[in-house]
Design an enzyme around this catalytic site. Sequence first.
Site, PDB file in Angstrom:
ATOM      1  N   ASP A 200      91.421  33.945  25.931  1.00  0.00           N
ATOM      2  CA  ASP A 200      92.330  33.918  27.074  1.00  0.00           C
ATOM      3  C   ASP A 200      92.989  35.262  27.358  1.00  0.00           C
ATOM      4  OD1 ASP A 200      91.767  31.199  27.286  1.00  0.00           O
ATOM      5  OD2 ASP A 200      93.429  30.649  25.956  1.00  0.00           O
TER       6      ASP A 200
ATOM      7  N   LYS B  13      89.616  37.807  30.444  1.00  0.00           N
ATOM      8  CA  LYS B  13      88.227  38.285  30.592  1.00  0.00           C
ATOM      9  C   LYS B  13      87.664  37.942  31.973  1.00  0.00           C
ATOM     10  CE  LYS B  13      87.135  35.737  27.035  1.00  0.00           C
ATOM     11  NZ  LYS B  13      88.442  35.276  26.573  1.00  0.00           N
TER      12      LYS B  13
ATOM     13  N   GLY C 237      87.548  28.891  29.488  1.00  0.00           N
ATOM     14  CA  GLY C 237      88.171  28.703  30.797  1.00  0.00           C
ATOM     15  C   GLY C 237      88.532  30.087  31.297  1.00  0.00           C
TER      16      GLY C 237
ATOM     17  N   GLN D 150      85.797  33.133  24.471  1.00  0.00           N
ATOM     18  CA  GLN D 150      86.690  33.141  23.292  1.00  0.00           C
ATOM     19  C   GLN D 150      87.078  34.584  22.941  1.00  0.00           C
ATOM     20  OE1 GLN D 150      83.583  30.870  22.792  1.00  0.00           O
ATOM     21  NE2 GLN D 150      84.915  29.689  24.110  1.00  0.00           N
TER      22      GLN D 150
HETATM   23  P1  GDP Z   1      90.078  34.351  29.882  1.00  0.00           P
HETATM   24  O1  GDP Z   1      89.701  33.076  29.209  1.00  0.00           O
HETATM   25  O2  GDP Z   1      90.031  35.516  28.956  1.00  0.00           O
HETATM   26  O3  GDP Z   1      89.283  34.601  31.137  1.00  0.00           O
HETATM   27  O4  GDP Z   1      91.601  34.199  30.317  1.00  0.00           O
HETATM   28  P2  GDP Z   1      92.270  32.909  31.030  1.00  0.00           P
HETATM   29  O5  GDP Z   1      91.788  32.818  32.409  1.00  0.00           O
HETATM   30  O6  GDP Z   1      92.101  31.712  30.161  1.00  0.00           O
HETATM   31  O7  GDP Z   1      93.805  33.286  30.935  1.00  0.00           O
HETATM   32  C1  GDP Z   1      94.329  34.428  31.538  1.00  0.00           C
HETATM   33  C2  GDP Z   1      95.444  34.015  32.500  1.00  0.00           C
HETATM   34  O8  GDP Z   1      96.224  35.130  32.832  1.00  0.00           O
HETATM   35  C3  GDP Z   1      94.919  33.466  33.822  1.00  0.00           C
HETATM   36  O9  GDP Z   1      95.819  32.512  34.293  1.00  0.00           O
HETATM   37  C4  GDP Z   1      94.908  34.707  34.718  1.00  0.00           C
HETATM   38  O10 GDP Z   1      95.031  34.372  36.095  1.00  0.00           O
HETATM   39  C5  GDP Z   1      96.141  35.413  34.230  1.00  0.00           C
HETATM   40  N1  GDP Z   1      96.103  36.888  34.315  1.00  0.00           N
HETATM   41  C6  GDP Z   1      95.048  37.719  34.094  1.00  0.00           C
HETATM   42  N2  GDP Z   1      95.463  39.013  34.141  1.00  0.00           N
HETATM   43  C7  GDP Z   1      96.785  38.980  34.374  1.00  0.00           C
HETATM   44  C8  GDP Z   1      97.782  40.018  34.495  1.00  0.00           C
HETATM   45  O11 GDP Z   1      97.531  41.195  34.366  1.00  0.00           O
HETATM   46  N3  GDP Z   1      99.061  39.600  34.739  1.00  0.00           N
HETATM   47  C9  GDP Z   1      99.392  38.293  34.868  1.00  0.00           C
HETATM   48  N4  GDP Z   1     100.665  37.986  35.091  1.00  0.00           N
HETATM   49  N5  GDP Z   1      98.481  37.304  34.752  1.00  0.00           N
HETATM   50  C10 GDP Z   1      97.194  37.644  34.502  1.00  0.00           C
HETATM   51  P1  IMO Z   2      88.193  31.532  26.577  1.00  0.00           P
HETATM   52  O1  IMO Z   2      86.742  31.896  26.794  1.00  0.00           O
HETATM   53  C1  IMO Z   2      91.236  30.285  23.722  1.00  0.00           C
HETATM   54  C2  IMO Z   2      89.918  27.743  20.394  1.00  0.00           C
HETATM   55  C3  IMO Z   2      90.421  26.317  20.330  1.00  0.00           C
HETATM   56  C4  IMO Z   2      90.432  26.103  18.835  1.00  0.00           C
HETATM   57  C5  IMO Z   2      89.189  26.851  18.362  1.00  0.00           C
HETATM   58  C6  IMO Z   2      87.954  25.963  18.189  1.00  0.00           C
HETATM   59  O2  IMO Z   2      88.826  30.871  27.733  1.00  0.00           O
HETATM   60  O3  IMO Z   2      88.947  32.699  26.032  1.00  0.00           O
HETATM   61  P2  IMO Z   2      86.295  24.851  19.933  1.00  0.00           P
HETATM   62  O4  IMO Z   2      86.538  23.863  21.018  1.00  0.00           O
HETATM   63  O5  IMO Z   2      85.701  26.120  20.379  1.00  0.00           O
HETATM   64  O6  IMO Z   2      85.529  24.255  18.774  1.00  0.00           O
HETATM   65  O7  IMO Z   2      87.768  25.163  19.350  1.00  0.00           O
HETATM   66  O8  IMO Z   2      88.940  27.820  19.365  1.00  0.00           O
HETATM   67  N1  IMO Z   2      89.239  28.125  21.664  1.00  0.00           N
HETATM   68  C7  IMO Z   2      89.778  28.938  22.583  1.00  0.00           C
HETATM   69  N2  IMO Z   2      91.011  29.494  22.666  1.00  0.00           N
HETATM   70  N3  IMO Z   2      90.320  30.549  24.670  1.00  0.00           N
HETATM   71  C8  IMO Z   2      89.081  30.028  24.603  1.00  0.00           C
HETATM   72  O9  IMO Z   2      88.099  30.380  25.460  1.00  0.00           O
HETATM   73  C9  IMO Z   2      88.773  29.131  23.554  1.00  0.00           C
HETATM   74  N4  IMO Z   2      87.681  28.424  23.199  1.00  0.00           N
HETATM   75  C10 IMO Z   2      87.981  27.831  22.035  1.00  0.00           C
HETATM   76  O10 IMO Z   2      91.698  26.206  20.901  1.00  0.00           O
HETATM   77  O11 IMO Z   2      91.547  26.756  18.264  1.00  0.00           O
HETATM   78 MG    MG Z   3      90.512  31.151  28.892  1.00  0.00          MG
END
Ligand code: GDP
Ligand code: IMO
Ligand code: MG
Length: 419
Positions: A13, A16, A40, A218
Amino acid sequence: MPNTVIIGAQWGDEGKGKIIDFLAKKSDAVVRFQGGSNAGHTVVVNNEKFIFHLIPSGILYPGKKCIIGNGVVVDPKVLVAEIKDLQSRGIDLNSLYVSNQAHVVMSYHKQIEEIEERQRGRRKIGTTKRGVGPAYTDKIARRGIRMGDLLDRDVLTEKLRMNLSFYRDFYRLDLSLEDLLEEYLDYGRKLKRYITDTSLLIHQLMRQRKSILFEGAQGTLLDVDYGTYPYVTSSNSSAGGVCVGAGIGPTQIDKVFGVAKAYTTRVGEGPFPTEIKGEVGEMLKERGKEYGSTTGRPRRCGWFDGVILRYAARVNGMDGLILTKLDVLDVLERIKICVAYKYKGRIIRNFPSELRILEECEPIYEEIKGWREDTSRITMPKKLPEQAQKYLRKIEEIGKVRICLLSIGPQRGDLLVLR
Ligand code: GDP
Ligand code: IMO
Ligand code: MG
């Protein structure tokens, strides 16, 4: 742009999705190489939010090839729904490809995951419950069902028979072969036009000198080898996973960039040395909207961990760092940054490879004064407040890696190119 790998440098998260969307503009193809719908990845364009679970985050640019590689585990039900949702929002999916060798997440994998998590009791992992772990287990145990199998009734029948007999004996699961067969053949029919040999496709793109982005899911600390095992996911989410998960050789990768937040978050169980329990942690959670993109669970929040960054730079061979969510720190009076750990009175600078040691590590912090200015509207790096620049330099110094991109907001354009 050369062939570039983007991976998470923390516990997932990191933002990316947003970075892939930005870089996709100048690339020809985007490839997912591991993970499943546990991912996600969020992209926000003109206030419209997209969350991708399986489809690569480059899909918003028409014509860019978006490839789900063999290393991914695909839940066809989720994929069909994701395709349908995007189509209803006017997104073109003609350039989506799915590997025939990618393993399938079956509905029973989710049932098994529930049972396994229950059995772990106090030591539960806190998975996303997307069936990802059990699907990879079947792959390694050589009984997995692959996407190509969904196109062949005879092969699927035989594989299902073997699997159902195994799960009956092992987990006392009573599953209907007929129902599963018809359900998954139907997914096969719906996805047939996307299913192909993606390793060959990637090879052909490379021969045409196209530039390819590899989108990690991840993060490094969730990697099954390098993460905080067993509190990890079931794939290699570090840069090493690209080759086997996409079907290329190491010589074909030009650059590797890690994405990290300007602080740290983690969803699920497991050690987290710089976790903040209390007011500041809550504030980061609210300002950063730190709730899981896949499960909606609140993310645990903490200070930036330089020990982890150094480790991620090492095990991924990082060429540079992309830092996100700096804007979330805008209101803080003081900001801490972890430079080393203390373990039984000793100072540790390298990330410990054993969980029992990590669990007892305490962070050693350096502190700087916050900048207390809105960074989200800044358009030029040199306009960043002095204290923010100091914070970035500190991160570079501790991680021994240069920051090349800085994200200061969730929208597509909220980015500063530093190098
Ligand atoms: P990913 O899994 O690595 O693609 O990250 P996620 O989408 O799960 O989580 C990142 C969250 O931070 C999302 O809600 C993005 O819209 C938000 N986001 C990404 N870059 C920034 C930033 O520079 N500032 C803020 N405030 N939010 C951001
Ligand atoms: P993105 O791509 C954050 C975490 C779960 C749990 C562990 C194992 O959005 O960064 P799993 O379902 O993979 O067997 O769970 O990994 N986890 C993540 N945490 N971002 C993710 O994906 C994750 N995918 C799995 O919360 O701790
Ligand atoms: Mg994510």
